[in-house]
Scaffold this motif. Structure first.
Motif, PDB file in Angstrom:
ATOM      1  N   GLN A  41       0.805  -1.226   0.000  1.00 20.73           N
ATOM      2  CA  GLN A  41       0.000   0.000   0.000  1.00 20.73           C
ATOM      3  C   GLN A  41       0.843   1.283   0.000  1.00 20.73           C
ATOM      4  OE1 GLN A  41       0.095  -2.261   2.425  1.00 20.73           O
ATOM      5  NE2 GLN A  41       0.386  -1.259   4.389  1.00 20.73           N
ATOM      6  N   ARG A  42       2.129   1.200   0.271  1.00 23.61           N
ATOM      7  CA  ARG A  42       3.005   2.373   0.324  1.00 23.61           C
ATOM      8  C   ARG A  42       3.170   2.982  -1.058  1.00 23.61           C
ATOM      9  NH1 ARG A  42       8.139   3.926   2.968  1.00 23.61           N
ATOM     10  NH2 ARG A  42       8.313   6.082   2.319  1.00 23.61           N
ATOM     11  N   ARG A  43       3.128   4.296  -1.140  1.00 24.74           N
ATOM     12  CA  ARG A  43       3.345   4.996  -2.399  1.00 24.74           C
ATOM     13  C   ARG A  43       4.373   6.095  -2.198  1.00 24.74           C
ATOM     14  NH1 ARG A  43       1.408   1.054  -3.817  1.00 24.74           N
ATOM     15  NH2 ARG A  43      -0.410   0.722  -5.134  1.00 24.74           N
ATOM     16  N   LYS A  44       5.421   6.038  -2.974  1.00 26.80           N
ATOM     17  CA  LYS A  44       6.407   7.094  -3.058  1.00 26.80           C
ATOM     18  C   LYS A  44       5.974   7.972  -4.226  1.00 26.80           C
ATOM     19  CE  LYS A  44      10.152   6.677  -1.328  1.00 26.80           C
ATOM     20  NZ  LYS A  44      10.736   7.405  -0.206  1.00 26.80           N
ATOM     21  N   VAL A  45       6.484   9.204  -4.302  1.00 22.46           N
ATOM     22  CA  VAL A  45       6.072  10.119  -5.370  1.00 22.46           C
ATOM     23  C   VAL A  45       7.293  10.747  -6.029  1.00 22.46           C
ATOM     24  CG1 VAL A  45       4.782  12.220  -5.934  1.00 22.46           C
ATOM     25  CG2 VAL A  45       3.926  10.684  -4.156  1.00 22.46           C
ATOM     26  N   GLN A  68       0.812   4.432 -10.661  1.00 21.58           N
ATOM     27  CA  GLN A  68      -0.226   5.328 -11.162  1.00 21.58           C
ATOM     28  C   GLN A  68       0.365   6.726 -11.334  1.00 21.58           C
ATOM     29  OE1 GLN A  68      -3.470   5.554  -8.397  1.00 21.58           O
ATOM     30  NE2 GLN A  68      -4.789   6.694  -9.778  1.00 21.58           N
ATOM     31  N   THR A  69      -0.192   7.479 -12.287  1.00 23.79           N
ATOM     32  CA  THR A  69       0.166   8.875 -12.470  1.00 23.79           C
ATOM     33  C   THR A  69      -1.072   9.727 -12.267  1.00 23.79           C
ATOM     34  OG1 THR A  69       1.950   8.326 -14.012  1.00 23.79           O
ATOM     35  CG2 THR A  69       1.097  10.578 -14.096  1.00 23.79           C
ATOM     36  N   VAL A  70      -0.936  10.778 -11.465  1.00 23.54           N
ATOM     37  CA  VAL A  70      -2.066  11.652 -11.161  1.00 23.54           C
ATOM     38  C   VAL A  70      -1.631  13.108 -11.310  1.00 23.54           C
ATOM     39  CG1 VAL A  70      -3.102   9.983  -9.568  1.00 23.54           C
ATOM     40  CG2 VAL A  70      -1.568  11.742  -8.680  1.00 23.54           C
ATOM     41  N   PRO A  71      -2.570  14.011 -11.590  1.00 21.43           N
ATOM     42  CA  PRO A  71      -2.222  15.429 -11.601  1.00 21.43           C
ATOM     43  C   PRO A  71      -1.719  15.864 -10.220  1.00 21.43           C
ATOM     44  CG  PRO A  71      -4.390  15.073 -12.584  1.00 21.43           C
ATOM     45  CD  PRO A  71      -3.970  13.779 -11.950  1.00 21.43           C
ATOM     46  N   VAL A  72      -0.798  16.801 -10.205  1.00 19.56           N
ATOM     47  CA  VAL A  72      -0.241  17.297  -8.937  1.00 19.56           C
ATOM     48  C   VAL A  72      -1.349  17.740  -7.985  1.00 19.56           C
ATOM     49  CG1 VAL A  72       1.089  19.193  -7.936  1.00 19.56           C
ATOM     50  CG2 VAL A  72       2.033  17.886  -9.816  1.00 19.56           C
ATOM     51  N   ALA A  73      -2.395  18.355  -8.521  1.00 15.01           N
ATOM     52  CA  ALA A  73      -3.499  18.840  -7.675  1.00 15.01           C
ATOM     53  C   ALA A  73      -4.198  17.705  -6.934  1.00 15.01           C
ATOM     54  CB  ALA A  73      -4.503  19.609  -8.518  1.00 15.01           C
ATOM     55  N   ASP A  74      -4.080  16.470  -7.417  1.00 13.18           N
ATOM     56  CA  ASP A  74      -4.737  15.321  -6.784  1.00 13.18           C
ATOM     57  C   ASP A  74      -3.839  14.567  -5.808  1.00 13.18           C
ATOM     58  OD1 ASP A  74      -6.974  15.915  -8.265  1.00 13.18           O
ATOM     59  OD2 ASP A  74      -6.687  14.313  -9.725  1.00 13.18           O
ATOM     60  N   LEU A  75      -2.595  14.987  -5.639  1.00  7.15           N
ATOM     61  CA  LEU A  75      -1.679  14.248  -4.767  1.00  7.15           C
ATOM     62  C   LEU A  75      -2.158  14.154  -3.327  1.00  7.15           C
ATOM     63  CD1 LEU A  75       1.871  15.307  -5.957  1.00  7.15           C
ATOM     64  CD2 LEU A  75       0.796  13.054  -6.144  1.00  7.15           C
ATOM     65  N   ALA A  76      -2.826  15.160  -2.833  1.00 13.37           N
ATOM     66  CA  ALA A  76      -3.278  15.146  -1.438  1.00 13.37           C
ATOM     67  C   ALA A  76      -4.226  13.976  -1.160  1.00 13.37           C
ATOM     68  CB  ALA A  76      -3.942  16.462  -1.078  1.00 13.37           C
ATOM     69  N   ARG A  77      -4.931  13.495  -2.174  1.00 10.51           N
ATOM     70  CA  ARG A  77      -5.813  12.325  -1.977  1.00 10.51           C
ATOM     71  C   ARG A  77      -5.009  11.078  -1.650  1.00 10.51           C
ATOM     72  NH1 ARG A  77      -9.366  10.349  -6.241  1.00 10.51           N
ATOM     73  NH2 ARG A  77      -7.542  10.603  -7.543  1.00 10.51           N
ATOM     74  N   PHE A  78      -3.757  11.029  -2.102  1.00 11.39           N
ATOM     75  CA  PHE A  78      -2.925   9.848  -1.907  1.00 11.39           C
ATOM     76  C   PHE A  78      -1.949   9.992  -0.759  1.00 11.39           C
ATOM     77  CE2 PHE A  78      -4.327   9.983  -6.266  1.00 11.39           C
ATOM     78  CZ  PHE A  78      -4.828   8.705  -6.431  1.00 11.39           C
ATOM     79  N   ASP A  79      -1.630  11.235  -0.414  1.00 11.28           N
ATOM     80  CA  ASP A  79      -0.685  11.502   0.667  1.00 11.28           C
ATOM     81  C   ASP A  79      -1.136  12.768   1.388  1.00 11.28           C
ATOM     82  OD1 ASP A  79       1.382  12.064   2.389  1.00 11.28           O
ATOM     83  OD2 ASP A  79       2.901  12.233   0.836  1.00 11.28           O
ATOM     84  N   PRO A  80      -1.654  12.644   2.603  1.00  9.45           N
ATOM     85  CA  PRO A  80      -2.148  13.827   3.312  1.00  9.45           C
ATOM     86  C   PRO A  80      -1.078  14.880   3.560  1.00  9.45           C
ATOM     87  CG  PRO A  80      -2.290  11.862   4.699  1.00  9.45           C
ATOM     88  CD  PRO A  80      -1.800  11.425   3.353  1.00  9.45           C
ATOM     89  N   ASP A  81       0.206  14.487   3.510  1.00 11.80           N
ATOM     90  CA  ASP A  81       1.283  15.449   3.718  1.00 11.80           C
ATOM     91  C   ASP A  81       1.771  16.081   2.413  1.00 11.80           C
ATOM     92  OD1 ASP A  81       1.296  14.976   6.471  1.00 11.80           O
ATOM     93  OD2 ASP A  81       2.605  13.236   6.231  1.00 11.80           O
ATOM     94  N   ALA A  82       1.214  15.661   1.279  1.00 12.16           N
ATOM     95  CA  ALA A  82       1.642  16.202  -0.014  1.00 12.16           C
ATOM     96  C   ALA A  82       1.208  17.649  -0.149  1.00 12.16           C
ATOM     97  CB  ALA A  82       1.056  15.373  -1.148  1.00 12.16           C
ATOM     98  N   ARG A  83       1.986  18.415  -0.885  1.00 11.35           N
ATOM     99  CA  ARG A  83       1.688  19.821  -1.146  1.00 11.35           C
ATOM    100  C   ARG A  83       1.182  19.949  -2.568  1.00 11.35           C
ATOM    101  NH1 ARG A  83       7.578  20.699   0.102  1.00 11.35           N
ATOM    102  NH2 ARG A  83       7.506  20.715  -2.126  1.00 11.35           N
ATOM    103  N   PRO A  84      -0.085  20.259  -2.774  1.00 14.93           N
ATOM    104  CA  PRO A  84      -0.573  20.431  -4.153  1.00 14.93           C
ATOM    105  C   PRO A  84      -0.032  21.705  -4.761  1.00 14.93           C
ATOM    106  CG  PRO A  84      -2.351  20.765  -2.587  1.00 14.93           C
ATOM    107  CD  PRO A  84      -1.136  20.412  -1.801  1.00 14.93           C
TER     108      PRO A  84
END
Length: 84
Positions: A41-45, A68-84
């Motif tokens: 379940q771990r995802r690096k970016v 998977q590849t996602v738009p930068v604006a959607d990163l927070a859905r995958f990592d709560p600490d991500a900065r969109p």
């Protein structure tokens, strides 16, 4: 020899492409993991600009790391600490 000193500085909060030497704004988040060392379940970016997205996906894909590849604006859905 200062290995870190050779990198261009990035302002806090700026999201730039992870490709070597690229300082373009990131448009994509490439989610990946190394199954030999990460839980399933771990995802690096890695971040990618439009130009380097295919190259970085191919690199990760050849190693069976790319998930998977996602738009930068959607990163927070995958990592709560991500900065969109």
């Amino acid at each position: 020899m200062d290995l870190l000193g050779s990198a261009d500085p990035v302002a806090e909060g700026d999201l730039v492409c992870s490709a070597k030497g690229c300082r373009a704004p990131a448009a994509w988040g490439l989610l990946w993991n190394n199954p030999k060392i990460h839980t399933p379940q771990r995802r690096k970016v890695w971040l990618a600009c439009d130009t380097h997205r295919p190259t970085l996906e191919e690199f990760l894909g050849r190693r069976d790391y790319w998930k998977q590849t996602v738009p930068v604006a959607d990163l927070a859905r995958f990592d709560p600490d991500a900065r969109p």
